[in-house]
Design a protein around this motif. Sequence first.
Motif, PDB file in Angstrom:
ATOM      1  N   GLU A   1       8.402  28.447 -14.889  1.00  9.11           N
ATOM      2  CA  GLU A   1       8.093  27.810 -13.605  1.00  9.11           C
ATOM      3  C   GLU A   1       6.621  27.982 -13.252  1.00  9.11           C
ATOM      4  O   GLU A   1       5.973  27.045 -12.773  1.00  9.11           O
ATOM      5  CB  GLU A   1       8.976  28.397 -12.500  1.00  9.11           C
ATOM      6  CG  GLU A   1      10.417  27.967 -12.597  1.00  9.11           C
ATOM      7  CD  GLU A   1      11.328  28.711 -11.637  1.00  9.11           C
ATOM      8  OE1 GLU A   1      10.869  29.665 -10.960  1.00  9.11           O
ATOM      9  OE2 GLU A   1      12.510  28.339 -11.565  1.00  9.11           O
TER      10      GLU A   1
ATOM     11  N   SER B   1      16.024  19.238 -18.474  1.00 10.12           N
ATOM     12  CA  SER B   1      15.313  18.376 -17.536  1.00 10.12           C
ATOM     13  C   SER B   1      13.799  18.464 -17.749  1.00 10.12           C
ATOM     14  O   SER B   1      13.093  17.455 -17.729  1.00 10.12           O
ATOM     15  CB  SER B   1      15.677  18.781 -16.106  1.00 10.12           C
ATOM     16  OG  SER B   1      15.050  17.978 -15.161  1.00 10.12           O
TER      17      SER B   1
ATOM     18  N   GLN C   1       9.205  15.933  -9.640  1.00 13.88           N
ATOM     19  CA  GLN C   1      10.344  15.746  -8.743  1.00 13.88           C
ATOM     20  C   GLN C   1      11.631  15.463  -9.518  1.00 13.88           C
ATOM     21  O   GLN C   1      12.725  15.584  -8.965  1.00 13.88           O
ATOM     22  CB  GLN C   1      10.072  14.611  -7.770  1.00 13.88           C
ATOM     23  CG  GLN C   1       8.946  14.915  -6.809  1.00 13.88           C
ATOM     24  CD  GLN C   1       8.611  13.736  -5.916  1.00 13.88           C
ATOM     25  OE1 GLN C   1       9.302  12.719  -5.908  1.00 13.88           O
ATOM     26  NE2 GLN C   1       7.543  13.871  -5.156  1.00 13.88           N
ATOM     27  N   GLN C   2      11.498  15.105 -10.776  1.00 15.53           N
ATOM     28  CA  GLN C   2      12.671  14.816 -11.603  1.00 15.53           C
ATOM     29  C   GLN C   2      13.277  16.082 -12.220  1.00 15.53           C
ATOM     30  O   GLN C   2      14.369  16.033 -12.775  1.00 15.53           O
ATOM     31  CB  GLN C   2      12.311  13.838 -12.720  1.00 15.53           C
ATOM     32  CG  GLN C   2      11.891  12.482 -12.218  1.00 15.53           C
ATOM     33  CD  GLN C   2      11.511  11.546 -13.347  1.00 15.53           C
ATOM     34  OE1 GLN C   2      11.865  11.748 -14.499  1.00 15.53           O
ATOM     35  NE2 GLN C   2      10.782  10.501 -13.014  1.00 15.53           N
ATOM     36  N   ILE C   3      12.578  17.187 -12.140  1.00 13.70           N
ATOM     37  CA  ILE C   3      13.071  18.433 -12.726  1.00 13.70           C
ATOM     38  C   ILE C   3      14.098  19.043 -11.782  1.00 13.70           C
ATOM     39  O   ILE C   3      13.804  19.318 -10.632  1.00 13.70           O
ATOM     40  CB  ILE C   3      11.907  19.411 -13.004  1.00 13.70           C
ATOM     41  CG1 ILE C   3      10.946  18.795 -14.020  1.00 13.70           C
ATOM     42  CG2 ILE C   3      12.451  20.748 -13.491  1.00 13.70           C
ATOM     43  CD1 ILE C   3       9.690  19.582 -14.256  1.00 13.70           C
ATOM     44  N   ARG C   4      15.296  19.226 -12.295  1.00 11.98           N
ATOM     45  CA  ARG C   4      16.419  19.706 -11.490  1.00 11.98           C
ATOM     46  C   ARG C   4      17.192  20.781 -12.244  1.00 11.98           C
ATOM     47  O   ARG C   4      17.096  20.909 -13.448  1.00 11.98           O
ATOM     48  CB  ARG C   4      17.395  18.552 -11.212  1.00 11.98           C
ATOM     49  CG  ARG C   4      16.816  17.387 -10.482  1.00 11.98           C
ATOM     50  CD  ARG C   4      17.075  17.541  -8.994  1.00 11.98           C
ATOM     51  NE  ARG C   4      16.869  16.314  -8.251  1.00 11.98           N
ATOM     52  CZ  ARG C   4      15.702  15.917  -7.799  1.00 11.98           C
ATOM     53  NH1 ARG C   4      14.630  16.599  -8.056  1.00 11.98           N
ATOM     54  NH2 ARG C   4      15.599  14.820  -7.086  1.00 11.98           N
ATOM     55  N   GLY C   5      17.995  21.515 -11.495  1.00 12.48           N
ATOM     56  CA  GLY C   5      18.957  22.429 -12.085  1.00 12.48           C
ATOM     57  C   GLY C   5      18.435  23.832 -12.307  1.00 12.48           C
ATOM     58  O   GLY C   5      17.329  24.193 -11.907  1.00 12.48           O
ATOM     59  N   PHE C   6      19.271  24.615 -12.959  1.00 17.29           N
ATOM     60  CA  PHE C   6      18.971  25.994 -13.305  1.00 17.29           C
ATOM     61  C   PHE C   6      19.345  26.202 -14.762  1.00 17.29           C
ATOM     62  O   PHE C   6      20.168  25.488 -15.316  1.00 17.29           O
ATOM     63  CB  PHE C   6      19.791  26.964 -12.424  1.00 17.29           C
ATOM     64  CG  PHE C   6      19.446  26.884 -10.975  1.00 17.29           C
ATOM     65  CD1 PHE C   6      18.391  27.617 -10.463  1.00 17.29           C
ATOM     66  CD2 PHE C   6      20.169  26.066 -10.118  1.00 17.29           C
ATOM     67  CE1 PHE C   6      18.062  27.547  -9.118  1.00 17.29           C
ATOM     68  CE2 PHE C   6      19.853  25.995  -8.775  1.00 17.29           C
ATOM     69  CZ  PHE C   6      18.799  26.743  -8.272  1.00 17.29           C
TER      70      PHE C   6
ATOM     71  N   THR D   1      11.368  15.424 -18.952  1.00 21.79           N
ATOM     72  CA  THR D   1      10.244  15.061 -18.082  1.00 21.79           C
ATOM     73  C   THR D   1       8.912  15.192 -18.821  1.00 21.79           C
ATOM     74  O   THR D   1       8.036  14.333 -18.688  1.00 21.79           O
ATOM     75  CB  THR D   1      10.257  15.935 -16.813  1.00 21.79           C
ATOM     76  OG1 THR D   1      11.504  15.745 -16.138  1.00 21.79           O
ATOM     77  CG2 THR D   1       9.120  15.581 -15.887  1.00 21.79           C
TER      78      THR D   1
ATOM     79  N   LYS E   1      18.085  22.986 -16.398  1.00 20.18           N
ATOM     80  CA  LYS E   1      16.673  22.842 -16.043  1.00 20.18           C
ATOM     81  C   LYS E   1      15.806  22.705 -17.296  1.00 20.18           C
ATOM     82  O   LYS E   1      14.868  21.905 -17.326  1.00 20.18           O
ATOM     83  CB  LYS E   1      16.222  24.038 -15.209  1.00 20.18           C
ATOM     84  CG  LYS E   1      14.814  23.898 -14.659  1.00 20.18           C
ATOM     85  CD  LYS E   1      14.507  25.060 -13.743  1.00 20.18           C
ATOM     86  CE  LYS E   1      13.288  24.764 -12.924  1.00 20.18           C
ATOM     87  NZ  LYS E   1      13.085  25.805 -11.907  1.00 20.18           N
TER      88      LYS E   1
END
Length: 153
Positions: free
Chosen positions: A82, A128, A116-121, A132, A125
Amino acid sequence: VARLYTDGEFLTKLRETFAGDTRLRFHLAPPLLARRDPVSGELQKREYGAWMLTAMRGLAKLKFLRGSLFDPFGHTAERRQERRLIVDYERTVETLLARLDHDNHALAVQIASLPQQIRGFGHVKEASIAQTKALEAQLLARFDTPHQQRAAA
């Protein structure tokens, strides 16, 4: 997430929604406790009882440690990733701004909006991010193409 579950609103909504004798169960894959699936390498979720709310209250109180040297989750691969994503994004925006003009503005906005398209855990993730980043590479290649070549394509 711990703060959301322990602020009181979650339990209030549960009581309003469900009547009778209910049992609370959480399906979690805590980064420091979960085992990895030997085949996929993904963290495996385990079931935890209502006692997990007590643990979450404790975690919520430790919010002030987030981002510090003493952050209990700050050294996990996911958190390091992150932080890398933030640095990558800042570099990308600097690159876009340095070459921004009227003709590539829409493409620059599209590229800058990709996070903004990156989602989840966890593994969701990770997938994603990979998707992306692949799209970002394609769009950056288009952005780096001189305007005359883009117009002809």
